[in-house]
Design a protein around this motif. Structure first.
Motif, PDB file in Angstrom:
ATOM      1  N   ARG A 481       0.828  -1.216   0.000  1.00 20.40           N
ATOM      2  CA  ARG A 481       0.000   0.000   0.000  1.00 20.40           C
ATOM      3  C   ARG A 481       0.855   1.255   0.000  1.00 20.40           C
ATOM      4  O   ARG A 481       0.559   2.220  -0.719  1.00 20.40           O
ATOM      5  CB  ARG A 481      -0.926   0.007   1.227  1.00 20.40           C
ATOM      6  CG  ARG A 481      -1.907   1.183   1.248  1.00 20.40           C
ATOM      7  CD  ARG A 481      -2.731   1.210   2.515  1.00 20.40           C
ATOM      8  NE  ARG A 481      -1.956   1.541   3.700  1.00 20.40           N
ATOM      9  CZ  ARG A 481      -1.619   0.689   4.646  1.00 20.40           C
ATOM     10  NH1 ARG A 481      -1.973  -0.580   4.567  1.00 20.40           N
ATOM     11  NH2 ARG A 481      -0.906   1.082   5.696  1.00 20.40           N
ATOM     12  N   THR A 482       1.923   1.270   0.780  1.00 22.59           N
ATOM     13  CA  THR A 482       2.700   2.492   0.978  1.00 22.59           C
ATOM     14  C   THR A 482       4.013   2.514   0.191  1.00 22.59           C
ATOM     15  O   THR A 482       4.619   3.572   0.040  1.00 22.59           O
ATOM     16  CB  THR A 482       3.065   2.644   2.471  1.00 22.59           C
ATOM     17  OG1 THR A 482       3.929   1.555   2.851  1.00 22.59           O
ATOM     18  CG2 THR A 482       1.805   2.642   3.334  1.00 22.59           C
ATOM     19  N   LYS A 483       4.467   1.334  -0.261  1.00 22.91           N
ATOM     20  CA  LYS A 483       5.779   1.142  -0.901  1.00 22.91           C
ATOM     21  C   LYS A 483       6.935   1.450   0.055  1.00 22.91           C
ATOM     22  O   LYS A 483       8.073   1.684  -0.364  1.00 22.91           O
ATOM     23  CB  LYS A 483       5.904   1.960  -2.187  1.00 22.91           C
ATOM     24  CG  LYS A 483       4.862   1.610  -3.251  1.00 22.91           C
ATOM     25  CD  LYS A 483       5.170   2.249  -4.574  1.00 22.91           C
ATOM     26  CE  LYS A 483       4.052   2.065  -5.584  1.00 22.91           C
ATOM     27  NZ  LYS A 483       3.733   0.645  -5.829  1.00 22.91           N
ATOM     28  N   ASP A 484       6.649   1.433   1.346  1.00 19.40           N
ATOM     29  CA  ASP A 484       7.643   1.715   2.387  1.00 19.40           C
ATOM     30  C   ASP A 484       7.901   0.430   3.164  1.00 19.40           C
ATOM     31  O   ASP A 484       6.964  -0.164   3.716  1.00 19.40           O
ATOM     32  CB  ASP A 484       7.102   2.806   3.307  1.00 19.40           C
ATOM     33  CG  ASP A 484       8.057   3.162   4.441  1.00 19.40           C
ATOM     34  OD1 ASP A 484       9.173   2.598   4.488  1.00 19.40           O
ATOM     35  OD2 ASP A 484       7.670   3.981   5.291  1.00 19.40           O
ATOM     36  N   ILE A 485       9.152  -0.029   3.232  1.00 20.27           N
ATOM     37  CA  ILE A 485       9.432  -1.289   3.902  1.00 20.27           C
ATOM     38  C   ILE A 485       9.308  -1.191   5.418  1.00 20.27           C
ATOM     39  O   ILE A 485       9.318  -2.215   6.106  1.00 20.27           O
ATOM     40  CB  ILE A 485      10.825  -1.833   3.525  1.00 20.27           C
ATOM     41  CG1 ILE A 485      11.941  -0.918   4.033  1.00 20.27           C
ATOM     42  CG2 ILE A 485      10.937  -2.041   2.027  1.00 20.27           C
ATOM     43  CD1 ILE A 485      13.332  -1.528   3.852  1.00 20.27           C
TER      44      ILE A 485
END
Length: 500
Positions: A481-485
Motif C-alpha cells: 500500500r505504501t511502498k515503504d518497507i
C-alpha cells in the motif's frame, strides 16, 4: 548467530530505520503454482501430469507421503484467494496454468472447456478487483502423455509447448499483459533429471543438458510466437524466470571456481537469451567439451545450438525474471568426498560442494540460509552482464514449520531482502517488481506440507482449507500500500496455529 538473535537485531535496526520507499510504478504481488494449490487433480476432463504420476507411484519420495490431489483446493476456492489478494493491496497475482487442465492430452487439438473456463474466470475475477494477472505457462507439471514420449529430452517438445502457448495466448491474451513461459528451468532439468522430483529420471549431465536446450528452445518459440502474432495487438511482455542462488567463494582460492559455478547455474540459462552474442556461455562450453573428451565421449555432452537456434534465442525477452531465496558458499570437494544428490548441495559436474557461512541464519529447508546481501549482489551482477534490462523478481520468501501465525522471522526476512532490492535500485539496477512466495501455504514438492512459505496459513485438515492471515500478510499489505518497507501495520499477536 541463532535465528532468534538475528530476528532481535533486525527488529531493533528496523525500529530505528528511516523511511525506505520504492519508486512510483514499482509493483508488488504474490505467487502460487497450479499443482501446489489447485487440487482437483482428476476433476472433469483434466489429464494426468507428471506430478500426479510421481506422487501416486512413488509416495516415499515425498517427506510426509502427501500429494497435491486437493492441496489448497484453489480450483474451487479461487474467489477466496482473490479476496486475500485484495486484502493485501497487491498490484498483481502470479499464478500458473496447468497444461493438463487446459489441454488434457497435452496436445493442442483438444482444449478443455472446463479448464478454459476456470482460468478465464480467475483472470476476470482478478481484473474486476483491479489486480493484474501474471500468468506462468509452465511450472513443472508436464502432461504425462508428453513425458511418455520423452518429455523435455524429446526435441519435438519445443513445438508442443509453442502450440500450447498459442492456445493460452488466444484465450487470454486480451486480458493478460505479462507472461512467464517457463518457471525455473534449472530445477526442471538439474533436479528432475537427478531422480529427486518428477519425472524422477536419473540422467545428470546428459538428460539434464538435453532438457536445458529444449526448455530454452520452447521458451524462444513461445516468445517469437507472441512477438509475431499477438504483441502487435495486445502489447504484452513475455520472458522466462529462473531460480538463481547467489554464490560466494568459501576462501580466496575459490574465486575462479565460484565463477564457473555461476556460469553453470545462472549463465547457462541467461547467456543464450540475454547476452549480445548468444549461444552457450563459452567457458561452460569449453569445460564440458574438455571433460567429455576426458571421459571418452565422442562429442560434448552439452548439445550444440544451430546458428538458427542461437538467433531465435538471442533477445527473446521483454524483461529478466528471477527467483531468489538464498546464497551459498563454493569450495572444491575433497578427494573422495561425497557430493549430495540435491542441486543445492553441490555440483558433481564441477566437483563442487556448497556450504554456508556460520553467521548466516538457517531455515526450515536444509539448503536455505538467510543472507539478504546476496540478492543485491545478484541483481547488480545481472546488470553488469546483460545491461539495463528490466528485472522482475518473480519469487522470494521464507520457509518455516507454519506453526505460528505470528511469523516475525518471515516479516524480518521480507524487510531485509526488500532493503537489498532498494539498494540495488540505488545502484542503478532497473528492478520493476517484486513477488512474494507464497500467497498460501501449499504443497511444497518433496517437502509435502511440512515446509510452509505462506503469507496465509492453510488448515489442510479442514475440508474448507481455511485460510488465515499471518503477521507477514499484514506487513506485506502495508508495504504494497505504501511502498515503504517500514510501513506500520496491525496484527493480533495472540494468534497461533495448534497441531501443525
Amino acid at each position: 548467530m541463532t535465528w532468534m538473535q538475528a530476528v532481535i537485531i533486525c527488529a531493533a535496526v528496523c525500529v530505528a530505520a528511516a523511511e525506505r520507499r520504492f519508486p512510483e510504478g514499482f509493483k508488488f504481488g504474490a505467487a502460487t503454482a497450479s499443482y501446489q494449490v489447485e487440487g482437483a487433480w482428476n476433476v472433469s476432463d483434466k489429464g494426468e501430469n507428471i506430478w500426479d504420476r510421481f506422487v501416486h507411484s512413488r509416495p516415499e519420495a515425498i517427506s510426509d507421503r502427501s500429494t497435491g490431489d486437493v492441496a489448497c483446493d484453489s480450483y474451487h476456492r479461487w474467489q477466496e484467494d482473490i479476496q486475500l489478494l485484495v486484502d493485501m493491496n497487491v498490484d498483481f497475482y502470479r499464478f500458473s496454468i496447468s497444461w493438463s487442465r487446459l489441454l488434457p492430452t497435452g496436445f493442442s487439438q483438444r482444449v478443455s472447456a472446463d479448464g478454459a473456463r476456470y482460468y478465464g474466470d480467475l483472470i476476470d475475477g482478478l481484473l474486476a478487483k483491479g489486480i493484474e494477472p501474471i500468468v506462468t505457462l509452465y511450472h513443472w507439471d508436464l502432461p504425462q502423455p508428453l513425458q511418455d514420449l520423452g518429455g523435455w529430452a524429446n526435441p519435438m517438445i519445443s513445438d508442443w509447448f509453442a502450440d500450447y502457448a498459442r492456445v493460452a495466448y488466444n484465450l487470454y491474451g486480451d486480458r493478460v499483459k505479462t507472461w512467464v513461459t517457463i518457471n525455473e528451468p534449472t530445477v526442471i532439468c538439474d533436479i528432475g533429471y537427478n531422480n529427486l522430483i518428477a519425472p524422477g529420471l536419473e540422467s545428470e549431465g546428459r538428460g539434464s543438458y538435453l532438457c536445458t536446450k529444449h526448455v530454452l528452445l520452447a521458451h524462444a518459440k513461445a516468445y517469437r510466437l507472441y512477438e509475431r502474432d499477438f504483441k502487435p495487438k495486445y502489447q504484452g511482455q513475455v520472458s522466462l524466470t529462473n531460480h538463481m542462488m547467489w554464490f560466494e567463494p568459501a576462501t580466496e582460492q575459490d574465486v575462479e571456481l565460484t565463477e564457473l559455478v555461476k556460469t553453470l547455474s545462472i549463465q547457462r540459462y541467461c547467456h543464450p537469451i540475454f547476452s549480445s552474442e548468444g549461444g552457450w556461455p563459452p567457458a561452460l562450453e569449453r569445460y564440458i567439451a574438455e571433460k567429455s573428451r576426458e571421459e571418452g565421449e565422442p562429442r560434448s555432452r552439452l548439445p550444440p545450438f544451430t546458428q538458427e537456434e542461437k538467433e531465435m534465442l538471442r533477445g527473446s525477452y521483454d524483461y529478466l525474471g528471477l527467483n531468489h531465496y538464498t546464497t551459498r558458499t563454493v569450495r572444491p570437494a575433497a578427494p573422495g568426498e561425497h557430493i549430495g544428490t540435491h542441486l543445492f548441495d553441490g555440483f558433481k559436474e564441477l566437483g563442487v560442494v556448497l556450504g554456508a557461512k556460520p553467521e548466516w541464519p538457517t531455515t526450515m529447508s536444509h539448503w536455505f540460509m538467510v543472507h539478504p546481501e546476496g540478492l543485491r549482489a545478484l541483481l547488480v551482477s545481472m546488470k553488469q552482464q546483460y545491461g539495463d534490462v528490466p528485472i522482475f523478481i518473480m519469487e522470494n520468501g521464507l520457509s518455516d514449520t507454519g506453526a505460528d501465525l505470528d511469523d516475525q522471522p518471515r516479516v524480518d526476512y521480507y524487510r531485509s531482502y526488500l532493503e537489498q532490492v532498494l539498494l540495488a535500485i540505488e545502484d542503478g539496477v532497473r528492478v520493476v517488481g517484486y513477488t512474494a512466495w507464497s500467497l498460501l501455504d501449499n504443497f511444497e514438492w518433496m517437502d509435502g506440507y511440512q515446509s510452509r512459505y505462506g503469507l496465509h496459513h492453510v488448515d489442510f485438515s479442514s475440508e474448507l482449507r481455511t485460510r488465515t492471515a499471518r503477521r507477514s500478510a499484514r506487513y506485506y499489505a502495508a508495504v504494497a500500500r505504501t511502498k515503504d518497507i517500514h510501513a506500520q501495520y496491525q496484527f493480533n499477536k495472540t494468534n497461533t496455529v495448534k497441531g501443525v
